[in-house]
Design an enzyme around this catalytic site. Structure first.
Site, mmCIF file in Angstrom:
data_model
loop_
_atom_site.group_PDB
_atom_site.id
_atom_site.type_symbol
_atom_site.label_atom_id
_atom_site.label_comp_id
_atom_site.label_asym_id
_atom_site.label_seq_id
_atom_site.Cartn_x
_atom_site.Cartn_y
_atom_site.Cartn_z
ATOM 1 N N LYS A 19 0.841 -1.204 0.000
ATOM 2 C CA LYS A 19 0.000 0.000 0.000
ATOM 3 C C LYS A 19 0.875 1.252 0.000
ATOM 4 C CE LYS A 19 -1.832 2.871 2.816
ATOM 5 N NZ LYS A 19 -1.932 4.134 2.080
ATOM 6 N N SER A 43 5.073 6.898 10.521
ATOM 7 C CA SER A 43 5.179 7.608 11.798
ATOM 8 C C SER A 43 5.211 6.643 12.979
ATOM 9 C CB SER A 43 3.998 8.566 11.948
ATOM 10 O OG SER A 43 2.803 7.834 11.970
ATOM 11 N N GLU A 50 3.630 6.988 15.694
ATOM 12 C CA GLU A 50 2.266 6.844 16.213
ATOM 13 C C GLU A 50 1.531 5.672 15.530
ATOM 14 O OE1 GLU A 50 0.131 10.370 15.359
ATOM 15 O OE2 GLU A 50 -1.724 9.599 16.230
ATOM 16 N N GLY A 56 2.946 3.309 13.794
ATOM 17 C CA GLY A 56 3.734 2.104 14.077
ATOM 18 C C GLY A 56 3.319 1.463 15.397
ATOM 19 N N GLU A 85 9.848 0.662 10.650
ATOM 20 C CA GLU A 85 10.876 1.689 10.436
ATOM 21 C C GLU A 85 10.168 3.024 10.640
ATOM 22 O OE1 GLU A 85 12.688 4.504 9.355
ATOM 23 O OE2 GLU A 85 12.767 3.874 7.258
ATOM 24 N N CYS A 113 13.352 10.356 7.395
ATOM 25 C CA CYS A 113 13.293 9.842 8.769
ATOM 26 C C CYS A 113 14.640 9.965 9.473
ATOM 27 C CB CYS A 113 12.792 8.411 8.784
ATOM 28 S SG CYS A 113 13.569 7.388 7.547
ATOM 29 N N GLU A 147 9.700 15.171 15.844
ATOM 30 C CA GLU A 147 10.083 15.069 14.439
ATOM 31 C C GLU A 147 9.261 16.090 13.651
ATOM 32 O OE1 GLU A 147 8.916 11.455 12.281
ATOM 33 O OE2 GLU A 147 10.944 11.386 11.496
HETATM 34 P P1 NDP Z 1 1.714 7.760 8.537
HETATM 35 O O1 NDP Z 1 2.475 6.947 9.486
HETATM 36 O O2 NDP Z 1 0.294 8.047 8.821
HETATM 37 O O3 NDP Z 1 1.767 7.103 7.077
HETATM 38 C C1 NDP Z 1 2.617 6.063 6.647
HETATM 39 C C2 NDP Z 1 1.815 5.016 5.897
HETATM 40 O O4 NDP Z 1 0.921 4.333 6.768
HETATM 41 C C3 NDP Z 1 0.934 5.583 4.794
HETATM 42 O O5 NDP Z 1 0.858 4.682 3.728
HETATM 43 C C4 NDP Z 1 -0.392 5.697 5.505
HETATM 44 O O6 NDP Z 1 -1.478 5.762 4.636
HETATM 45 C C5 NDP Z 1 -0.411 4.424 6.311
HETATM 46 N N1 NDP Z 1 -1.318 4.426 7.452
HETATM 47 C C6 NDP Z 1 -1.889 5.494 8.092
HETATM 48 N N2 NDP Z 1 -2.637 5.078 9.125
HETATM 49 C C7 NDP Z 1 -2.561 3.728 9.148
HETATM 50 C C8 NDP Z 1 -3.115 2.716 9.995
HETATM 51 N N3 NDP Z 1 -3.887 3.017 11.035
HETATM 52 N N4 NDP Z 1 -2.810 1.431 9.736
HETATM 53 C C9 NDP Z 1 -1.993 1.103 8.713
HETATM 54 N N5 NDP Z 1 -1.459 2.016 7.874
HETATM 55 C C10 NDP Z 1 -1.712 3.313 8.094
HETATM 56 O O7 NDP Z 1 2.480 9.116 8.287
HETATM 57 P P2 NDP Z 1 1.836 10.505 7.822
HETATM 58 O O8 NDP Z 1 1.799 10.492 6.373
HETATM 59 O O9 NDP Z 1 0.555 10.789 8.505
HETATM 60 O O10 NDP Z 1 2.910 11.525 8.366
HETATM 61 C C11 NDP Z 1 2.821 11.978 9.715
HETATM 62 C C12 NDP Z 1 4.178 12.144 10.317
HETATM 63 O O11 NDP Z 1 4.825 10.890 10.339
HETATM 64 C C13 NDP Z 1 5.124 13.027 9.533
HETATM 65 O O12 NDP Z 1 4.951 14.357 9.841
HETATM 66 C C14 NDP Z 1 6.448 12.507 9.962
HETATM 67 O O13 NDP Z 1 6.811 13.100 11.172
HETATM 68 C C15 NDP Z 1 6.200 11.046 10.184
HETATM 69 N N6 NDP Z 1 6.616 10.215 9.040
HETATM 70 C C16 NDP Z 1 7.742 9.493 9.176
HETATM 71 C C17 NDP Z 1 8.189 8.734 8.119
HETATM 72 C C18 NDP Z 1 9.419 7.938 8.224
HETATM 73 O O14 NDP Z 1 9.971 7.511 7.206
HETATM 74 N N7 NDP Z 1 9.888 7.634 9.397
HETATM 75 C C19 NDP Z 1 7.511 8.705 6.840
HETATM 76 C C20 NDP Z 1 6.281 9.455 6.818
HETATM 77 C C21 NDP Z 1 5.897 10.185 7.894
HETATM 78 P P3 NDP Z 1 -1.988 7.186 4.093
HETATM 79 O O15 NDP Z 1 -0.844 7.883 3.452
HETATM 80 O O16 NDP Z 1 -2.970 6.778 3.104
HETATM 81 O O17 NDP Z 1 -2.528 7.905 5.279
#
Ligand code: NDP
Length: 491
Positions: A196, A249, A251, A253, A270, A304, A401
């Site tokens: 996804k 994120s 959260e 995770g 990760e 990240c 972050e």
């Molecule tokens: P998320 O953790 O929400 O998104 C990462 C992936 O998980 C996306 O594909 C998202 O889908 C999906 N997802 C969201 N909610 C769920 C769930 N309950 N169960 C399973 N999968 C889910 O990150 P955000 O895009 O909301 O970003 C928020 C913050 O997270 C950023 O500001 C940053 O601080 C951090 N972040 C960290 C990353 C890293 O590499 N460590 C990468 C991205 C964000 P969808 O996009 O459709 O919501």
């Protein structure tokens, strides 16, 4: 301009301007609509719902994408299971390797098109998608193609076996590269996948479906379900998935870890980071300035492992920050498709709001903000490169972050203090050390609680090198031989 900047400003930095150098937009053509990629076919979502993927630089809609619900995820997992049981798991490993190798070659052949697509959909500068994302994505497939028929050598006397169906959820900061990090080791180990992509950057994963078609990958080995967080949640909950690999994120995770506790489904996470980039007074200062800039402004800070906290030794702090600010005045912010652009668009409106909120908190808590003079485009999502000085460890901008082009500067006097401050975080993904002394590098690297420590460089990646975190940055490693292990069980 402050006095320090005036002192450093040369006529060249004041007067010189780059001519536009746009990359061709028309090398990529998106379909109007993309269905889900299930069992080798593009299918309409059972939900009947679609959403638009837009360009964050212009807010222009690029294509409509399917929003997968529980039933769609179920079909995709079913297709992956079918492909696993009726072909892929029984295929000779050297044949699996050939598919991965073909995918790598096709990614290279189509790299210009895919780089433009990545920059359009995600907002990152073309020179980064062209020179980093695409070469590394292809390199991951090449690398794991090499391992596919050598698993017995990688894990001698342990009888490595695939797990089955892997559910993979990726973020929006490196869409195609994260896809490669996930799909290449999973397939090399003999699994099939349901992936996804993130809601704001699904298009390169959808173009990748055409790469799979070109490589004649058997139907169902790779399935792509687009959607939002709820789609990811359906995939996590699905009883037919043997392993979940998540990047995103902390959260989300944590929520996934709670959901899977006690189910027996394998999990790797990760997650986020708040890395310290530590500059000692004996380092090559100008080289370190470049490293700090690369560490935090690369990919708009949507990284990240970004070096979002600069820890600089007090004796050189003023000089160093002066040099850094001067360097910031030369960063070019704007059109991601311009080959001269250093800092592109912020990935989404929501992310821009998050950055603004944290930057406002930094000002309120008492930090001093610096942003170089730069004209931001009127349409789209933009944020100027930002440096905060006078930052205390307790400030939110030193703890949370930000995931944007925002650097927080703290100072230290001794290596012990640097170490204490660097490790004073809930995260532990990466760190940087800048010093001339090899012994100090080793002393620091041994004590830094971070998965990766770069010395006199930053943000260097290689498929052969494992990457992953400590503490709230997650667990499990991606890349290298270590990256195969989470996709295998042992007899
Ligand atoms: P998320 O953790 O929400 O998104 C990462 C992936 O998980 C996306 O594909 C998202 O889908 C999906 N997802 C969201 N909610 C769920 C769930 N309950 N169960 C399973 N999968 C889910 O990150 P955000 O895009 O909301 O970003 C928020 C913050 O997270 C950023 O500001 C940053 O601080 C951090 N972040 C960290 C990353 C890293 O590499 N460590 C990468 C991205 C964000 P969808 O996009 O459709 O919501």
């Amino acid at each position: 301009m402050t006095d320090v900047e005036k002192r450093h400003a040369t006529p060249a930095t004041l007067e010189w301007e780059y001519a536009p150098a746009p990359e061709a937009r028309d090398i990529v053509s998106f379909q109007q609509r993309y269905g889900l990629f299930v069992g080798g076919e593009h299918v309409e979502p059972r939900t009947g719902e679609w959403f638009a993927s837009i360009s964050p630089a212009t807010e222009e809609p690029l294509a409509e994408v399917a929003l997968a619900g529980a039933e769609d995820v179920d079909l995709a997992v079913g297709a992956a299971r079918d492909a696993y049981e009726n072909g892929w798991s029984g295929l000779r490993a050297s044949e699996r390797a050939k598919y991965l190798f073909r995918i790598a070659r096709i990614l290279q052949e189509r790299s210009r098109e895919l780089a433009v697509a990545e920059s359009l959909d995600g907002g990152k500068p073309i020179k980064e998608s062209r020179d980093v994302d695409l070469p590394l994505a292809a390199a991951h497939f090449f690398y794991y193609a090499g391992w596919a028929d050598k698993l017995e050598y990688a894990f001698p006397n342990r009888g490595p076996q695939p797990l089955g169906v892997a559910g993979q959820i990726i973020p929006w900061n490196f869409p195609l590269l994260m896809l490669a990090w996930k799909i290449a080791p999973a397939l090399a180990a003999g699994n099939t996948v349901v992936l996804k992509p993130a809601e704001t950057t699904p298009l390169t994963a959808l173009l990748f479906t055409d790469v799979c078609r070109q490589a004649e990958l058997p139907p169902g080995v790779v399935n792509i379900v687009t959607g939002d967080g709820s789609t990811g949640a359906h995939l996590v909950k699905h009883a037919g998935v043997d392993k979940i690999a998540f990047t995103g994120s902390t959260e989300v995770g944590k929520a996934i870890q709670r959901e899977l506790a006690g189910t027996g489904t394998r999990l790797t996470l990760e997650l986020g980071g708040k890395a310290a980039n530590i500059v000692f007074d004996d380092c090559a200062l100008d080289q370190a300035v470049e490293g700090i800039v690369n560490g935090i402004y690369f990919n708009q800070g949507h990284v990240c492992c970004a070096g979002s906290r600069l820890l600089v030794q007090e004796s050189i702090a003023e000089t160093f920050v002066g040099k850094l600010k001067r360097r910031l005045t030369t960063l070019r912010v704007g059109d991601p498709l311009d080959k001269n652009t250093d800092v592109g668009a912020i990935n989404s409106k929501a992310q821009l709001e998050k950055i603004r909120e944290l930057v406002a908190s930094g000002k309120e808590e008492g930090a001093e903000i610096y942003q170089p003079p730069c004209v931001l485009p009127e349409k789209g999502y933009w944020f100027a490169p930002t440096v905060f000085t006078n930052v205390a460890q307790s400030y939110r901008i030193a703890q949370e972050e930000i995931f944007g082009p925002v650097l927080s500067v703290l100072t230290f006097r001794t290596p012990e203090e640097a170490l204490e401050k660097a490790n004073n975080t809930a995260y532990g993904l990466s760190a940087g050390v800048w010093t001339e002394k090899g012994s100090r590098i080793l002393w620091m690297a041994e004590r830094l609680r971070a998965g990766v420590v770069w010395a006199n460089t930053y943000n260097r990646f290689d498929p052969a090198s494992p990457f992953g975190g400590y503490k709230e940055s997650g667990f499990g490693r991606e890349g290298g031989r270590h990256g195969l292990e989470p996709y295998l069980r042992f007899e």
